[in-house]
Design a protein around this motif. Structure first.
Motif, PDB file in Angstrom:
ATOM      1  N   THR A 241      -1.469  -6.361   9.895  1.00  0.00           N
ATOM      2  CA  THR A 241      -0.055  -6.337   9.494  1.00  0.00           C
ATOM      3  C   THR A 241       0.842  -5.597  10.468  1.00  0.00           C
ATOM      4  N   GLY A 242       0.284  -4.728  11.305  1.00  0.00           N
ATOM      5  CA  GLY A 242       1.120  -3.931  12.207  1.00  0.00           C
ATOM      6  C   GLY A 242       1.886  -2.832  11.494  1.00  0.00           C
ATOM      7  N   ILE A 243       1.395  -2.427  10.352  1.00  0.00           N
ATOM      8  CA  ILE A 243       2.056  -1.408   9.529  1.00  0.00           C
ATOM      9  C   ILE A 243       1.117  -0.223   9.374  1.00  0.00           C
ATOM     10  N   ASP A 244       1.674   0.969   9.291  1.00  0.00           N
ATOM     11  CA  ASP A 244       0.890   2.190   9.173  1.00  0.00           C
ATOM     12  C   ASP A 244       0.735   2.546   7.696  1.00  0.00           C
ATOM     13  N   LEU A 245      -0.531   2.724   7.253  1.00  0.00           N
ATOM     14  CA  LEU A 245      -0.815   3.149   5.875  1.00  0.00           C
ATOM     15  C   LEU A 245      -1.000   4.667   5.864  1.00  0.00           C
ATOM     16  N   ILE A 246      -0.298   5.328   4.975  1.00  0.00           N
ATOM     17  CA  ILE A 246      -0.397   6.781   4.840  1.00  0.00           C
ATOM     18  C   ILE A 246      -1.054   7.083   3.496  1.00  0.00           C
ATOM     19  N   VAL A 266       4.879  -7.897   3.823  1.00  0.00           N
ATOM     20  CA  VAL A 266       3.582  -8.570   3.873  1.00  0.00           C
ATOM     21  C   VAL A 266       2.467  -7.584   3.547  1.00  0.00           C
ATOM     22  N   ALA A 267       2.555  -6.370   4.114  1.00  0.00           N
ATOM     23  CA  ALA A 267       1.536  -5.355   3.842  1.00  0.00           C
ATOM     24  C   ALA A 267       1.542  -4.947   2.370  1.00  0.00           C
ATOM     25  N   ARG A 268       2.734  -4.808   1.793  1.00  0.00           N
ATOM     26  CA  ARG A 268       2.816  -4.416   0.380  1.00  0.00           C
ATOM     27  C   ARG A 268       2.194  -5.486  -0.519  1.00  0.00           C
ATOM     28  N   LEU A 269       2.556  -6.756  -0.298  1.00  0.00           N
ATOM     29  CA  LEU A 269       1.991  -7.834  -1.109  1.00  0.00           C
ATOM     30  C   LEU A 269       0.478  -7.916  -0.927  1.00  0.00           C
ATOM     31  N   SER A 270       0.029  -7.788   0.324  1.00  0.00           N
ATOM     32  CA  SER A 270      -1.402  -7.880   0.594  1.00  0.00           C
ATOM     33  C   SER A 270      -2.161  -6.766  -0.117  1.00  0.00           C
ATOM     34  N   TYR A 463       2.325  -3.340  18.161  1.00  0.00           N
ATOM     35  CA  TYR A 463       2.896  -2.780  16.951  1.00  0.00           C
ATOM     36  C   TYR A 463       3.261  -1.312  17.205  1.00  0.00           C
ATOM     37  N   ALA A 464       4.507  -0.981  16.864  1.00  0.00           N
ATOM     38  CA  ALA A 464       4.950   0.408  16.954  1.00  0.00           C
ATOM     39  C   ALA A 464       4.714   1.083  15.610  1.00  0.00           C
ATOM     40  N   ILE A 465       3.983   2.191  15.598  1.00  0.00           N
ATOM     41  CA  ILE A 465       3.648   2.887  14.353  1.00  0.00           C
ATOM     42  C   ILE A 465       3.938   4.374  14.529  1.00  0.00           C
ATOM     43  N   GLN A 466       3.700   5.118  13.456  1.00  0.00           N
ATOM     44  CA  GLN A 466       3.935   6.565  13.440  1.00  0.00           C
ATOM     45  C   GLN A 466       5.353   6.904  13.879  1.00  0.00           C
ATOM     46  N   ALA A 467       6.321   6.138  13.330  1.00  0.00           N
ATOM     47  CA  ALA A 467       7.738   6.368  13.625  1.00  0.00           C
ATOM     48  C   ALA A 467       8.031   6.306  15.123  1.00  0.00           C
ATOM     49  N   GLY A 468       7.327   5.417  15.824  1.00  0.00           N
ATOM     50  CA  GLY A 468       7.582   5.242  17.247  1.00  0.00           C
ATOM     51  C   GLY A 468       6.849   6.223  18.127  1.00  0.00           C
TER      52      GLY A 468
END
Length: 521
Positions: A241-246, A266-270, A463-468
């Motif tokens: 997803t290219g999203i960071d899970l905390i 997409v990450a939330r639905l998944s 993917y840019a994560i951790q607030a860039g």
């Protein structure tokens, strides 16, 4: 007395005669019986002889039949055995022929290999000769260089090392000065952020709301299943997803962090589907993410259709409707671009009605004026020019195309419609509470990071994560080797340093993954 005696005698003689007659009769009867018995016996013997003869003949016939049947069975078995032997003989003959062919092929292959070996030996000798010649030329060139420069090889090496040391010292000094400047700039910026936060508390909440989503969990036990063994599940989700899970101490909740709202949705639905289903493993994660992406695409189409329905504009190309729907997940200075486009459409319609212009055409231009923002992160150029090109491609009228291209002065406004779109766009963006400068700058910086990460050959996604503070660059394993991935990380970091301005430091993480897929049937 005499008469009585006579009578007695007569009676006695009759009795004797009776006995005699009886005796004779019995003898005659016995002879007759013996003769009859003899005839019966002879008849029985004759019948027994005939029956014995018949039995003997029948036994002889049965024996002959048995011998004939045994002979027929033997002949049948002999024929089958002969056929089997003939079949085995044919198979052996075929095997011999196959072996002969294979031997011939092996002989030919051996001759071919011998020929290739001779060619390789010849090529090796040529290479050795060329290598020797090259070494001689290099030695000659080194001697010429020494003569031209007036220095020996060792002196040239020492001079080069002194130059490199001087350059390294210069770079170190520049780096120290840069660190000092960044420290002063960071201190000044931090002071301004504190003042801004004290003056306007809503800005922090606004950014958090736009960049973070929270997914509730049925229990804290689910966090371990989401992380997976050695973190493989959470890595699979972040890679897909290219999203960071905390996953922190927040009870019964997982935080999804990312600047791209489409990916975050997409990450939330998944994640919700995986939690509901209970099967969480890398293969299932990829399948669920794909289905979630399809659902988000459907939501994008529905959002575009709803916007056209609300404004009352019809006959728009389906691809433009889809681009409008994508604006639902795009912000400009913190303002939702789809809501901004609908607002501009209504403002254009009101002003056109006041001026006596075509209201439907004005609404159409206002609704479509920012469609370039749906793809401006994929295509070079300003969103106004990109939107005009898209409108022209999908059959919009020249007036609409010009209004889209001129609403940010990329073209000089030449029609009243273009001026109307400019004015409505300024009104929608300038009204109180419409925009937040901080979020747009933040999103733009992350988009630039991803653009730089995918600008190198072999990079499939970034993917840019951790607030860039970190970017993850996925590279194709068949195009980039392990050694090349190290060099690629350095090149990306160098390009980021040259082209961007950012606080602190950014970690460049190049990921090279090889997958082997096979199906059991």
């Amino acid at each position: 007395m005499k008469i009585e005696l006579l009578i007695f005698l007569l009676a006695g003689g009759g009795l004797v005669a009776g006995f005699a007659v009886g005796y004779l009769l019995r003898r005659q009867i016995e002879k007759t019986r013996v003769s009859s018995a003899r005839r019966d016996a002879e008849q029985i013997i004759e019948e027994g002889r005939k029956e014995a003869e018949a039995i003997r003949k029948e036994a002889v016939l049965q024996a002959k039949d048995t011998v004939l049947q045994a002979k027929a069975e033997w002949e049948k078995e002999a024929r089958e055995l002969r056929r089997e032997l003939q079949g085995q003989e044919r198979r052996l003959q075929q095997r011999e022929e196959n072996l002969d062919r294979k031997m011939a092929q092996l002989d030919a292959r051996g001759e071919e290999l011998e020929a290739r070996d001779r060619e390789l030996q010849k090529a090796r000798q040529q290479l050795e000769a060329m290598h020797k010649e090259l070494e001689e030329k290099l030695e000659e060139q080194a001697r010429l260089l020494e003569q031209v420069s007036g220095m020996s090889a060792e002196e040239a090496k020492q001079e080069l090392m002194r130059n490199m040391e001087s350059e390294a010292r210069h770079d170190a000094a520049k780096r120290i000065k840069q660190i000092e400047d960044e420290a002063r700039e960071t201190a000044d910026k931090k002071a301004k952020e504190i003042l801004a936060l004290a003056i306007q508390r809503y800005a922090g909440d606004f950014v958090a709301e736009k960049t973070v989503s929270v997914v509730p969990l049925p229990s804290d036990e689910m966090k371990g299943r989401i992380i997976g063994r050695e973190g493989r599940n959470i890595r699979a989700i972040e890679a897909a997803t290219g999203i960071d899970l905390i996953i922190d101490d927040t009870p019964e909740a997982v935080i999804i962090s990312g600047f791209n709202p489409v990916r975050r949705e997409v990450a939330r639905l998944s994640l919700e589907k995986l939690i509901q289903d209970g099967r969480i493993h890398p293969a299932r994660i990829e399948e669920v993410v794909k289905k979630a992406e399809e659902e988000v695409d459907q939501a994008i189409r529905e959002a575009g259709e709803q916007a056209t329905f609300d404004v009352g504009v019809h006959g728009i190309h389906p691809e433009i409707v889809k681009l409008l729907g994508r604006l639902k997940y795009r912000t400009s200075y913190g303002q939702n671009v789809l809501q901004h486009s609908v607002e501009v459409a209504f403002l254009c319609g009101i002003m056109a009605a006041e001026l006596g212009l075509n209201v439907k055409q004005a609404k159409r231009a206002g609704l479509l004026h920012d469609i370039g923002k749906a793809v401006d992160h994929e295509i070079e150029g300003s969103h106004a020019v990109i939107g005009a090109d898209l409108a022209r491609k999908y059959g919009e009228s020249p007036k609409i195309v010009h209004a889209l291209a001129a609403h940010h002065e990329d073209e000089k406004p030449a029609t009243p419609l273009a001026v109307l779109v400019q004015a409505a766009d300024a009104l929608s963006g300038a009204r109180p509470g419409a925009r937040r400068e901080m979020l747009e700058t933040y999103v733009k910086r992350l988009e630039d990071l991803e653009r730089i990460g995918t600008s190198f050959p072999g990079c499939s996604s970034c993917y840019a994560i951790q607030a860039g503070r970190e970017i993850r660059v996925m590279v194709a394993s068949d195009e980039v080797s392990d050694a090349q991935s190290v060099v690629l990380a350095k090149e990306i970091a160098k390009k980021i340093e040259d082209e961007m301005t950012y606080p602190g430091q950014i970690k460049v993480n190049v990921i090279r993954e090889t997958r082997a897929v096979e199906y059991a049937k």
